[in-house]
Scaffold this motif. Sequence first.
Motif, PDB file in Angstrom:
ATOM      1  N   SER A 219       0.778  -1.091   0.073  1.00 51.61           N
ATOM      2  CA  SER A 219      -0.059   0.138  -0.021  1.00 51.61           C
ATOM      3  C   SER A 219       0.793   1.287   0.109  1.00 51.61           C
ATOM      4  CB  SER A 219      -0.951   0.066   1.246  1.00 51.61           C
ATOM      5  OG  SER A 219      -0.139   0.110   2.292  1.00 51.61           O
ATOM      6  N   PHE A 220       0.193   2.505  -0.233  1.00 49.15           N
ATOM      7  CA  PHE A 220       1.097   3.592  -0.386  1.00 49.15           C
ATOM      8  C   PHE A 220      -0.140   4.731   0.049  1.00 49.15           C
ATOM      9  CE2 PHE A 220      -0.926   2.922  -4.731  1.00 49.15           C
ATOM     10  CZ  PHE A 220      -1.431   4.090  -4.743  1.00 49.15           C
ATOM     11  N   VAL A 221       0.866   5.808   0.430  1.00 45.05           N
ATOM     12  CA  VAL A 221      -0.155   6.988   0.548  1.00 45.05           C
ATOM     13  C   VAL A 221       0.527   8.306   0.000  1.00 45.05           C
ATOM     14  CG1 VAL A 221      -1.250   8.652   2.329  1.00 45.05           C
ATOM     15  CG2 VAL A 221      -1.191   6.093   2.757  1.00 45.05           C
ATOM     16  N   ASP A 222       1.683   8.932   0.561  1.00 45.45           N
ATOM     17  CA  ASP A 222       2.404   9.909  -0.031  1.00 45.45           C
ATOM     18  C   ASP A 222       3.510  10.382   1.066  1.00 45.45           C
ATOM     19  OD1 ASP A 222       3.031  11.641  -1.693  1.00 45.45           O
ATOM     20  OD2 ASP A 222       1.215  12.610  -1.925  1.00 45.45           O
ATOM     21  N   LYS A 223       4.351  11.134   0.518  1.00 43.98           N
ATOM     22  CA  LYS A 223       5.701  11.682   0.998  1.00 43.98           C
ATOM     23  C   LYS A 223       4.921  12.160   2.362  1.00 43.98           C
ATOM     24  CE  LYS A 223       8.699  11.764  -2.709  1.00 43.98           C
ATOM     25  NZ  LYS A 223       9.466  11.030  -2.394  1.00 43.98           N
ATOM     26  N   VAL A 224       5.594  11.807   3.660  1.00 42.26           N
ATOM     27  CA  VAL A 224       5.545  12.743   4.793  1.00 42.26           C
ATOM     28  C   VAL A 224       6.156  13.796   4.976  1.00 42.26           C
ATOM     29  CG1 VAL A 224       5.035  12.183   7.414  1.00 42.26           C
ATOM     30  CG2 VAL A 224       5.116  10.153   5.729  1.00 42.26           C
ATOM     31  N   ILE A 285       5.598   2.071  -6.887  1.00 45.45           N
ATOM     32  CA  ILE A 285       5.652   1.221  -8.009  1.00 45.45           C
ATOM     33  C   ILE A 285       7.238   0.985  -8.204  1.00 45.45           C
ATOM     34  CG2 ILE A 285       5.605   1.257 -10.626  1.00 45.45           C
ATOM     35  CD1 ILE A 285       2.996   2.654 -10.321  1.00 45.45           C
ATOM     36  N   MET A 286       8.094   1.898  -8.158  1.00 40.00           N
ATOM     37  CA  MET A 286       9.603   1.719  -8.110  1.00 40.00           C
ATOM     38  C   MET A 286      10.041   0.747  -7.236  1.00 40.00           C
ATOM     39  SD  MET A 286      12.218   2.303  -9.853  1.00 40.00           S
ATOM     40  CE  MET A 286      11.969   4.035 -10.823  1.00 40.00           C
ATOM     41  N   GLN A 287       9.745   0.770  -6.087  1.00 45.39           N
ATOM     42  CA  GLN A 287       9.938   0.037  -4.800  1.00 45.39           C
ATOM     43  C   GLN A 287       9.590  -1.416  -5.068  1.00 45.39           C
ATOM     44  OE1 GLN A 287      12.632   0.823  -2.630  1.00 45.39           O
ATOM     45  NE2 GLN A 287      12.580   2.599  -4.068  1.00 45.39           N
ATOM     46  N   CYS A 332      16.370  -0.131  -4.635  1.00 49.37           N
ATOM     47  CA  CYS A 332      15.544  -0.699  -3.652  1.00 49.37           C
ATOM     48  C   CYS A 332      16.043   0.009  -2.248  1.00 49.37           C
ATOM     49  CB  CYS A 332      15.586  -2.071  -3.506  1.00 49.37           C
ATOM     50  SG  CYS A 332      14.594  -2.819  -2.248  1.00 49.37           S
ATOM     51  N   HIS A 333      14.938   0.634  -1.361  1.00 54.19           N
ATOM     52  CA  HIS A 333      15.470   1.200  -0.099  1.00 54.19           C
ATOM     53  C   HIS A 333      14.112   0.999   0.764  1.00 54.19           C
ATOM     54  CE1 HIS A 333      18.469   3.767  -1.858  1.00 54.19           C
ATOM     55  NE2 HIS A 333      17.708   3.871  -2.826  1.00 54.19           N
ATOM     56  N   MET A 334      14.243  -0.430   1.236  1.00 56.79           N
ATOM     57  CA  MET A 334      13.179  -0.922   2.122  1.00 56.79           C
ATOM     58  C   MET A 334      13.676  -1.760   3.254  1.00 56.79           C
ATOM     59  SD  MET A 334      10.312  -3.830   0.984  1.00 56.79           S
ATOM     60  CE  MET A 334      10.057  -2.863  -0.490  1.00 56.79           C
ATOM     61  N   ASP A 335      13.281  -1.410   4.481  1.00 59.58           N
ATOM     62  CA  ASP A 335      13.608  -1.843   5.636  1.00 59.58           C
ATOM     63  C   ASP A 335      13.028  -3.371   5.941  1.00 59.58           C
ATOM     64  OD1 ASP A 335      11.021  -1.318   6.575  1.00 59.58           O
ATOM     65  OD2 ASP A 335      11.676   0.350   7.805  1.00 59.58           O
ATOM     66  N   LYS A 336      13.462  -3.630   7.132  1.00 63.65           N
ATOM     67  CA  LYS A 336      12.968  -5.192   7.373  1.00 63.65           C
ATOM     68  C   LYS A 336      11.358  -5.094   7.612  1.00 63.65           C
ATOM     69  CE  LYS A 336      17.200  -6.732   9.565  1.00 63.65           C
ATOM     70  NZ  LYS A 336      18.067  -7.158  10.916  1.00 63.65           N
ATOM     71  N   GLU A 337      10.886  -4.257   7.967  1.00 63.92           N
ATOM     72  CA  GLU A 337       9.207  -3.937   8.247  1.00 63.92           C
ATOM     73  C   GLU A 337       8.766  -3.710   6.909  1.00 63.92           C
ATOM     74  OE1 GLU A 337       8.188  -4.280  11.177  1.00 63.92           O
ATOM     75  OE2 GLU A 337      10.072  -4.593  12.012  1.00 63.92           O
ATOM     76  N   THR A 341      12.306   3.651   3.055  1.00 70.12           N
ATOM     77  CA  THR A 341      13.219   4.376   3.944  1.00 70.12           C
ATOM     78  C   THR A 341      13.423   5.839   3.060  1.00 70.12           C
ATOM     79  OG1 THR A 341      15.139   3.381   3.002  1.00 70.12           O
ATOM     80  CG2 THR A 341      13.955   2.618   5.072  1.00 70.12           C
ATOM     81  N   HIS A 342      13.505   5.937   1.750  1.00 66.73           N
ATOM     82  CA  HIS A 342      13.845   7.164   1.168  1.00 66.73           C
ATOM     83  C   HIS A 342      12.855   8.018   0.675  1.00 66.73           C
ATOM     84  CE1 HIS A 342      17.826   5.242   1.816  1.00 66.73           C
ATOM     85  NE2 HIS A 342      18.460   6.152   0.861  1.00 66.73           N
ATOM     86  N   SER A 343      11.471   7.878   1.144  1.00 64.46           N
ATOM     87  CA  SER A 343      10.477   8.681   0.635  1.00 64.46           C
ATOM     88  C   SER A 343      10.433   9.982   1.034  1.00 64.46           C
ATOM     89  CB  SER A 343       9.279   8.096   1.393  1.00 64.46           C
ATOM     90  OG  SER A 343       8.030   9.122   1.036  1.00 64.46           O
TER      91      SER A 343
END
Length: 842
Positions: A219-224, A285-287, A332-337, A341-343
Amino acid sequence: MIITLRWSFAFLLVTWSTTSLAVKTSSESKLTGLNACSSKQTCHDCIRTPSCAWCSMPGYSDKRCFLPHINKISMECPNDYTINPDNEYKMDKYKELTKGSYNAVKGLEEKVSTESKGHESSSASIHTETHSSSSTSTSSKNEAVQLYPQEVTLKLRINEVQKIKIEFAQAEDYPVDLYYLMDLSNSMKDDKQKLSDLGQLLVESMSKITSNFHLGFGSFVDKVVMPYVNMASAALKHPCDGCAAPYGYRNHMPLSNNSTDFASKVREAPVSGNLDAPEGGFDAIMQAIVCRDEIGWREKARKLLLFSTDASFHYAGDGKLGGIVKPNDGLCHMDKEGLYTHSTLQDYPSISQINLKVKENSVNIIWAVTEEQIRIYSNLTNHIQGSYAAKLSNDSSNIVDLVREQYNAISSSLEMKDTASNYIDLKYYSNCLNGGSLIETNKCDGLKVGDKVEFTVEVEVKACPENRADWKQKFMIYPVGINESLTVNLEMICDCECERADSINQGFEPHSQQCSARGDLSCGICACDDGYFGKQCECGTNDRGIISNKEFACRKENTTTYDCSGRGSCECNVCQCYPREDPNETVWGDFCECDNFSCDRRNKELCSGPTHGKCNCGVCECQKEWSGKACECSTKRDKCDVNGVECSGHGVCECNQCKCQPDGDTRYSGTFCHICLTCPNRCEELKPCVLCTAFKAGNLTEVECNSTCSQYDYEIVETIDVDLDKEEIGCHGYDEQDCKYFFAYIHDVLNNTMLVRIQKQRECPPQVYVLGIVLGVIAAVVLIGLALLLLWKLLTTIHDRREFAKFEKERMMAKWDASENPIYKQATSTFKNPMYTASNIK
């Protein structure tokens, strides 16, 4: 297994190439007067010209670049010294097409050490032998193979086409990975609940297509950051009622075949909220594409990314609004959760970046969007390869049907693409499943599982790159959305082995005695050391003391690339012109720029023939009484002057012919410009004489006719056919009897006479009998009157008879006697007096 072009086929190819080269190299042909090969002075220039061959025999005196089997050089140059490389085609990997993961597969991956040359014939032969070579049948677990072959090696000459035959068959029960990427902003809350309920139904629906189906969810929302998300502390925790903290992208569930886990993950995923209408879908989509291990994409599976939203998207450049200027790196910039991470550290990806990653990872994106957004995402499919747009219902209840329909649309369409550079031109041909002749197309529709489609790919190298390292290139030919491809290892044939210093045994001899020990013998010609030049390096730069730079010594202009105009050899700063095959043709001049055969021609005659002139250094030298570029103009004036006047004073004489010129609004024509086109003709002037001379009619008496009309010459003919070539003018008119007559006249300017030709017979109207017409009219009036009277009499008689019959009928139906009047009563009445008695009468 090497297959070489047969000489007969090569001869036909060379013949065809010669015709096409006449167009492609028209400037070179005009320069040399020969074919395109003859002007090439080095081996690499020669073989870069289609169908040309090079003679590397040392001491050969003629031009070395030639057309095999056509030029006489091919008969004089031994085969060992003839350099004419052919295209080479070799298949390195060619696993057979298989139907699925558990099938009996013929053979395993085989390496082919043999090579094949030629064009379509070589491809066909290799293909046949490859299929037959797999004689061992094994039953084991193997991945499906849908594309054949898998790797080939090509060696190609410039501007010569090599054909590759490709086969594709969609495997049965092919694995499918479906990753559902959902917009979880607050507006999609109802859709999330519906999707969790439909998770099992989605799995059941896809299981009818393939038993090897994996499903994932993100899922996605937007940059915080502002202005996308409200950065107030309370809003960051609860941006809306019942909403969780906002985030960029989260991978909730990697790809798995656990449908129950999918439903629970969707149900547990919290919705969030943001401020602006567009969402951060491109980040997600990129991630989801590049994080292959984290998402769980399988190498051999059809990859589907189902993207659902009710809003538009942010793309590259929008991050500047939030102070984010670092471009997206596509990594790819994704943590264990499973959180991106680079949003807030890098910008949104661009559309071209998404398209690149889609192609690299063979992913098909399905844009499942609401009706308000369908137009935007439909346009997006034109820029992202292998993507499709479909309309999502307001509560996403049609998601199962949508996935099934879009998967069928994707799997039933096959589109071939490639990664070739600009130096390589690829054309695709196929008849798909229709049969018949091939058409140029890279896409086939309406395919089913098991259907085999064949493509013929024409590969052509357009030019050699300047960087020698780029002469070897590798590119892929692949079906869109499928992680299988044909690897093409291409080597461009841009030079000759005998030009390389490391190929001493192949015709390269350093400091050769044939080059006066002042240069290297390369492909039969000398590459002289600095300070020396000439055919055998026999000349030094100071030998003549005139021109010290040998590069331009034999060139008329520094801009040209040809020594001695391409028609001779430069020896010691002096051009030695080549002899011509025709002994009557010669080439001469300091730069071989002159000849006696390239002048203008008329009627296929050089300088209009020997009686008109001769060719000297490309210019016609005309004989007496002739002029013009091709000596086509006569200098005489006998066809222009009339009584000492040039073209009747209405034109100029060019090539002994009058060229008429207008005089204001007046226009002239004719051999001597004596005919005035805008002036009245002399028909009316000649009319009285024509009538009195030919028909004894008109207003002129016989005496007047003889005296007035004697200045003209008359000729009576049966019919008049106007001779326009003799500038004859036709006339006609009507006499007092309304008869039409015809005549024509010619003005002989040289003799100042007028010849009038008159048609013997006139065309007169037929004679009218007036008395007969009058009597006929009177008779007609009388007869019509009598007819009208008879008609009137007939009508009145019929009417009277009808009335009488009617009267008779009424009379017969009467109930009283016709002799009595039923209403008649007597005029008197009788009354009896009661007081009267007879006794009173006495």
